[in-house]
Write a protein that holds these residues in place. Structure first.
Motif, PDB file in Angstrom:
ATOM      1  N   PHE A 112       0.818  -1.206   0.000  1.00  0.00           N
ATOM      2  CA  PHE A 112       0.000   0.000   0.000  1.00  0.00           C
ATOM      3  C   PHE A 112       0.858   1.264   0.000  1.00  0.00           C
ATOM      4  O   PHE A 112       0.503   2.274  -0.628  1.00  0.00           O
ATOM      5  CB  PHE A 112      -0.942   0.015   1.214  1.00  0.00           C
ATOM      6  CG  PHE A 112      -1.845   1.218   1.233  1.00  0.00           C
ATOM      7  CD1 PHE A 112      -2.922   1.304   0.371  1.00  0.00           C
ATOM      8  CD2 PHE A 112      -1.613   2.269   2.122  1.00  0.00           C
ATOM      9  CE1 PHE A 112      -3.752   2.414   0.377  1.00  0.00           C
ATOM     10  CE2 PHE A 112      -2.439   3.374   2.130  1.00  0.00           C
ATOM     11  CZ  PHE A 112      -3.519   3.441   1.271  1.00  0.00           C
ATOM     12  N   ALA A 132       1.752   1.837  -3.390  1.00  0.00           N
ATOM     13  CA  ALA A 132       0.573   2.114  -4.212  1.00  0.00           C
ATOM     14  C   ALA A 132       0.245   3.606  -4.229  1.00  0.00           C
ATOM     15  O   ALA A 132      -0.170   4.152  -5.260  1.00  0.00           O
ATOM     16  CB  ALA A 132      -0.627   1.324  -3.695  1.00  0.00           C
ATOM     17  N   VAL A 133       0.435   4.280  -3.096  1.00  0.00           N
ATOM     18  CA  VAL A 133       0.162   5.723  -3.028  1.00  0.00           C
ATOM     19  C   VAL A 133       1.072   6.483  -3.992  1.00  0.00           C
ATOM     20  O   VAL A 133       0.636   7.389  -4.715  1.00  0.00           O
ATOM     21  CB  VAL A 133       0.349   6.238  -1.585  1.00  0.00           C
ATOM     22  CG1 VAL A 133       0.222   7.756  -1.537  1.00  0.00           C
ATOM     23  CG2 VAL A 133      -0.676   5.592  -0.656  1.00  0.00           C
ATOM     24  N   PHE A 144      -0.043   5.847  -7.579  1.00  0.00           N
ATOM     25  CA  PHE A 144      -1.256   6.618  -7.880  1.00  0.00           C
ATOM     26  C   PHE A 144      -0.894   8.043  -8.264  1.00  0.00           C
ATOM     27  O   PHE A 144      -1.368   8.581  -9.283  1.00  0.00           O
ATOM     28  CB  PHE A 144      -2.193   6.622  -6.667  1.00  0.00           C
ATOM     29  CG  PHE A 144      -3.217   7.729  -6.714  1.00  0.00           C
ATOM     30  CD1 PHE A 144      -4.333   7.611  -7.522  1.00  0.00           C
ATOM     31  CD2 PHE A 144      -3.049   8.896  -5.972  1.00  0.00           C
ATOM     32  CE1 PHE A 144      -5.271   8.649  -7.583  1.00  0.00           C
ATOM     33  CE2 PHE A 144      -3.970   9.923  -6.024  1.00  0.00           C
ATOM     34  CZ  PHE A 144      -5.089   9.794  -6.830  1.00  0.00           C
ATOM     35  N   TYR A 145      -0.063   8.661  -7.465  1.00  0.00           N
ATOM     36  CA  TYR A 145       0.326  10.054  -7.728  1.00  0.00           C
ATOM     37  C   TYR A 145       1.019  10.183  -9.087  1.00  0.00           C
ATOM     38  O   TYR A 145       0.709  11.078  -9.875  1.00  0.00           O
ATOM     39  CB  TYR A 145       1.247  10.555  -6.621  1.00  0.00           C
ATOM     40  CG  TYR A 145       1.820  11.930  -6.890  1.00  0.00           C
ATOM     41  CD1 TYR A 145       1.066  13.082  -6.629  1.00  0.00           C
ATOM     42  CD2 TYR A 145       3.104  12.080  -7.414  1.00  0.00           C
ATOM     43  CE1 TYR A 145       1.591  14.345  -6.895  1.00  0.00           C
ATOM     44  CE2 TYR A 145       3.629  13.334  -7.685  1.00  0.00           C
ATOM     45  CZ  TYR A 145       2.865  14.461  -7.420  1.00  0.00           C
ATOM     46  OH  TYR A 145       3.382  15.705  -7.697  1.00  0.00           O
ATOM     47  N   ILE A 169      -6.215   5.223 -10.027  1.00  0.00           N
ATOM     48  CA  ILE A 169      -7.152   4.975  -8.926  1.00  0.00           C
ATOM     49  C   ILE A 169      -7.119   3.492  -8.542  1.00  0.00           C
ATOM     50  O   ILE A 169      -7.146   3.130  -7.362  1.00  0.00           O
ATOM     51  CB  ILE A 169      -8.572   5.403  -9.335  1.00  0.00           C
ATOM     52  CG1 ILE A 169      -8.612   6.922  -9.565  1.00  0.00           C
ATOM     53  CG2 ILE A 169      -9.593   5.001  -8.267  1.00  0.00           C
ATOM     54  CD1 ILE A 169      -9.909   7.412 -10.171  1.00  0.00           C
ATOM     55  N   ASP A 170      -7.026   2.644  -9.552  1.00  0.00           N
ATOM     56  CA  ASP A 170      -7.009   1.197  -9.305  1.00  0.00           C
ATOM     57  C   ASP A 170      -5.789   0.773  -8.494  1.00  0.00           C
ATOM     58  O   ASP A 170      -5.840  -0.224  -7.766  1.00  0.00           O
ATOM     59  CB  ASP A 170      -7.038   0.460 -10.644  1.00  0.00           C
ATOM     60  CG  ASP A 170      -7.376  -1.010 -10.495  1.00  0.00           C
ATOM     61  OD1 ASP A 170      -8.330  -1.321  -9.753  1.00  0.00           O
ATOM     62  OD2 ASP A 170      -6.697  -1.840 -11.110  1.00  0.00           O
ATOM     63  N   CYS A 171      -4.683   1.533  -8.613  1.00  0.00           N
ATOM     64  CA  CYS A 171      -3.461   1.211  -7.853  1.00  0.00           C
ATOM     65  C   CYS A 171      -3.731   1.128  -6.350  1.00  0.00           C
ATOM     66  O   CYS A 171      -3.124   0.329  -5.638  1.00  0.00           O
ATOM     67  CB  CYS A 171      -2.387   2.274  -8.099  1.00  0.00           C
ATOM     68  SG  CYS A 171      -1.561   2.128  -9.686  1.00  0.00           S
ATOM     69  N   LEU A 172      -4.621   2.001  -5.858  1.00  0.00           N
ATOM     70  CA  LEU A 172      -4.905   2.058  -4.429  1.00  0.00           C
ATOM     71  C   LEU A 172      -5.643   0.818  -3.937  1.00  0.00           C
ATOM     72  O   LEU A 172      -5.699   0.560  -2.732  1.00  0.00           O
ATOM     73  CB  LEU A 172      -5.733   3.309  -4.107  1.00  0.00           C
ATOM     74  CG  LEU A 172      -5.065   4.642  -4.458  1.00  0.00           C
ATOM     75  CD1 LEU A 172      -6.033   5.800  -4.229  1.00  0.00           C
ATOM     76  CD2 LEU A 172      -3.798   4.839  -3.624  1.00  0.00           C
ATOM     77  N   PHE A 173      -6.218   0.055  -4.870  1.00  0.00           N
ATOM     78  CA  PHE A 173      -6.981  -1.140  -4.496  1.00  0.00           C
ATOM     79  C   PHE A 173      -6.259  -2.450  -4.835  1.00  0.00           C
ATOM     80  O   PHE A 173      -6.429  -3.451  -4.134  1.00  0.00           O
ATOM     81  CB  PHE A 173      -8.351  -1.124  -5.190  1.00  0.00           C
ATOM     82  CG  PHE A 173      -9.171   0.093  -4.881  1.00  0.00           C
ATOM     83  CD1 PHE A 173      -9.556   0.384  -3.580  1.00  0.00           C
ATOM     84  CD2 PHE A 173      -9.542   0.974  -5.888  1.00  0.00           C
ATOM     85  CE1 PHE A 173     -10.305   1.507  -3.290  1.00  0.00           C
ATOM     86  CE2 PHE A 173     -10.293   2.099  -5.610  1.00  0.00           C
ATOM     87  CZ  PHE A 173     -10.679   2.369  -4.308  1.00  0.00           C
ATOM     88  N   CYS A 179      -3.268  -3.260  -4.474  1.00  0.00           N
ATOM     89  CA  CYS A 179      -2.322  -3.708  -3.445  1.00  0.00           C
ATOM     90  C   CYS A 179      -3.006  -4.681  -2.480  1.00  0.00           C
ATOM     91  O   CYS A 179      -2.357  -5.555  -1.901  1.00  0.00           O
ATOM     92  CB  CYS A 179      -1.739  -2.516  -2.690  1.00  0.00           C
ATOM     93  SG  CYS A 179      -2.950  -1.517  -1.823  1.00  0.00           S
TER      94      CYS A 179
END
Length: 449
Positions: free
Chosen positions: A323, A326-327, A330-331, A363-367, A369
């Motif tokens: 995670f 993942a942040v 996302f950025y 956005i999918d990156c945050l999920f 993980c």
């Protein structure tokens, strides 16, 4: 074997990360391997060539993933035997796996060669890119046995707890592919055909060199001609574990092909843009993908040893670490997707289309993980049928319907079409949490007896 790891004892996070790093590097090189085709074609050819490589490689990836996913049955089976301290059974498992997958590879070679045109048509390949797409599929299809052998080597050694050998095989293939692409695409201006030839040739060289390396390794089991005797029980076990994963990956791959077909109907710029975005996405999803593969090896060994609490702790650790990355991903993808896309394409319209689509993947990156780590965990626990079900639900009840509905909304936006992916991921995560709750109750009931 010096690189073999026993995950059933000692610390959890340190050994897991140490195992995952070579897996991550191998996946990075694998993604680079595929991206080099598009990158060099994007710089030295036309948007039609980019579309041809994009669509053709997506089809080939779906078909080869079917077999490499089936080989998860061998990865998990080998891991269980190591956890049970029965590594000596590995020779028969590997030999029967080789026979199974090589015969599958021969079938795919014939199938792809015969139906390359049909596959391109099904994908709505843009008219100006149709012939190039067919050429890419046909050339890669002719090398299906090589491509499968290349992926099979990695699956065998990950099951043994060795993530270094697969890294070496990918490194060899990646280096050869870059040389081939620069020679055939940039040098001889062969475009899509040159990229396909370079792909197959690079993997052939990698397989030959890898087999020579492996022949000198000390394996925890004997692999000789006596092992190559058809054992229906071993084949059945490999298929029992791997088939649900393979079917899930195939159907999920088909769902992405459907989305690409929808996008292809919007024209060559949209098609090329999504193709570029998919290559970028392959990189931003590397860390959760690496942990998914690592979790399968880690959990299968601990399941074989009966250490379920240790497997659950490993799941929590990898989700937390994944995670954090993942942040950052996302950025990067959401706010700087244009800088990532321009690496693979020179056309401004293609770059803009790619960035629009990438925002949804960001956005999918945050999920993912969460989702990828869950999938690795459940594969290792031999809950592969559940993995299949959640994948099918996400693909066909969420991803395809949402992408289709969004494609009909005016004005059409690749970002809105791409939102189908995080919607699907959230649905699958909810299913994974429910399954985990049921599994924990089952384990508590078993321990109380």
């Amino acid at each position: 074997m010096s690189n073999q790891k026993n995950f059933t004892e000692g610390k959890i996070l340190g050994p897991l990360l140490k195992f995952a790093i070579p897996v991550l590097l191998a996946l990075f090189l694998q993604s680079l391997y595929g991206a080099v085709d598009l990158m060099i074609v994007g710089k030295f050819a036309e948007p039609a060539d980019v579309s041809g490589v994009s669509t053709g490689s997506q089809i080939m990836m779906t078909l080869t993933n079917l077999v490499s996913s089936l080989s998860m049955g061998m990865t998990v089976f080998l891991g269980q035997k190591i956890g049970e301290r029965k590594a000596s059974d590995g020779g028969k498992i590997v030999a029967n796996g080789i026979m199974l997958f090589l015969s599958t590879g021969l079938f795919l070679t014939a199938f792809i060669s015969l139906f390359a045109g049909n596959l391109a048509s099904i994908m709505n390949a843009p008219e100006e890119a149709y012939g190039l797409t067919v050429s890419y599929i046909r050339i890669c299809g002719a090398g299906a046995v090589v491509i499968i052998s290349y992926n099979l080597i990695g699956s065998i050694f990950r099951g043994l707890g060795d993530s270094v050998t697969p890294l070496v095989t990918v490194l060899i293939a990646c280096a050869c592919n870059i040389i081939g692409d620069l020679t055939l695409v940039a040098g001889f201006k062969m475009g899509t055909k040159g990229a396909a030839i370079a792909t197959v040739a690079a993997q052939l060289i990698s397989v030959v060199i890898s087999l020579l390396m492996i022949s000198k390794k000390e394996l925890p089991f004997k692999l000789d001609r006596f092992c190559f005797k058809l054992n229906k029980e071993i084949i059945k076990k490999i298929v029992f574990i791997g088939a649900p994963v393979a079917l899930q990956d195939l159907l999920v791959g088909i769902s992405f092909l459907v989305i690409l077909a929808i996008v292809n109907s919007l024209g060559v710029i949209a098609s090329a843009g999504v193709g570029v975005a998919e290559k970028v996405c392959a990189f931003i999803m590397l860390i959760p993908s690496a942990f998914a593969q690592s979790m399968s090896a880690f959990v299968s060994q601990n399941r074989g040893a009966g250490k379920y609490d240790r497997a659950l702790k490993g799941l929590r650790y990898v989700i937390g670490v994944s995670f954090i990355f993942a942040v950052f991903m996302f950025y990067s993808a959401f706010f700087h997707g244009d800088l990532l896309s321009v690496i693979f394409a020179k056309d401004a319209e293609v770059v803009a289309a790619s960035w629009d689509y990438l925002k949804a993947y960001a956005i999918d990156c945050l999920f993912t993980c969460f989702l990828f780590c869950f999938i690795g965990f459940f594969n290792g626990m031999e809950y592969t049928r559940f993995v299949m079900v959640q994948g099918i639900v996400g693909a066909f009840l969420v991803r395809i319907p949402v992408s289709y509905i969004m494609s009909k909304q005016e004005p059409v936006s690749l970002f809105h079409i791409g939102l189908a992916t995080p919607c699907s991921t959230v649905t699958q995560i909810i299913m994974c949490f429910i399954c985990l709750f049921v599994l924990k109750r089952k384990l508590r009931g078993k321990n109380s007896k």
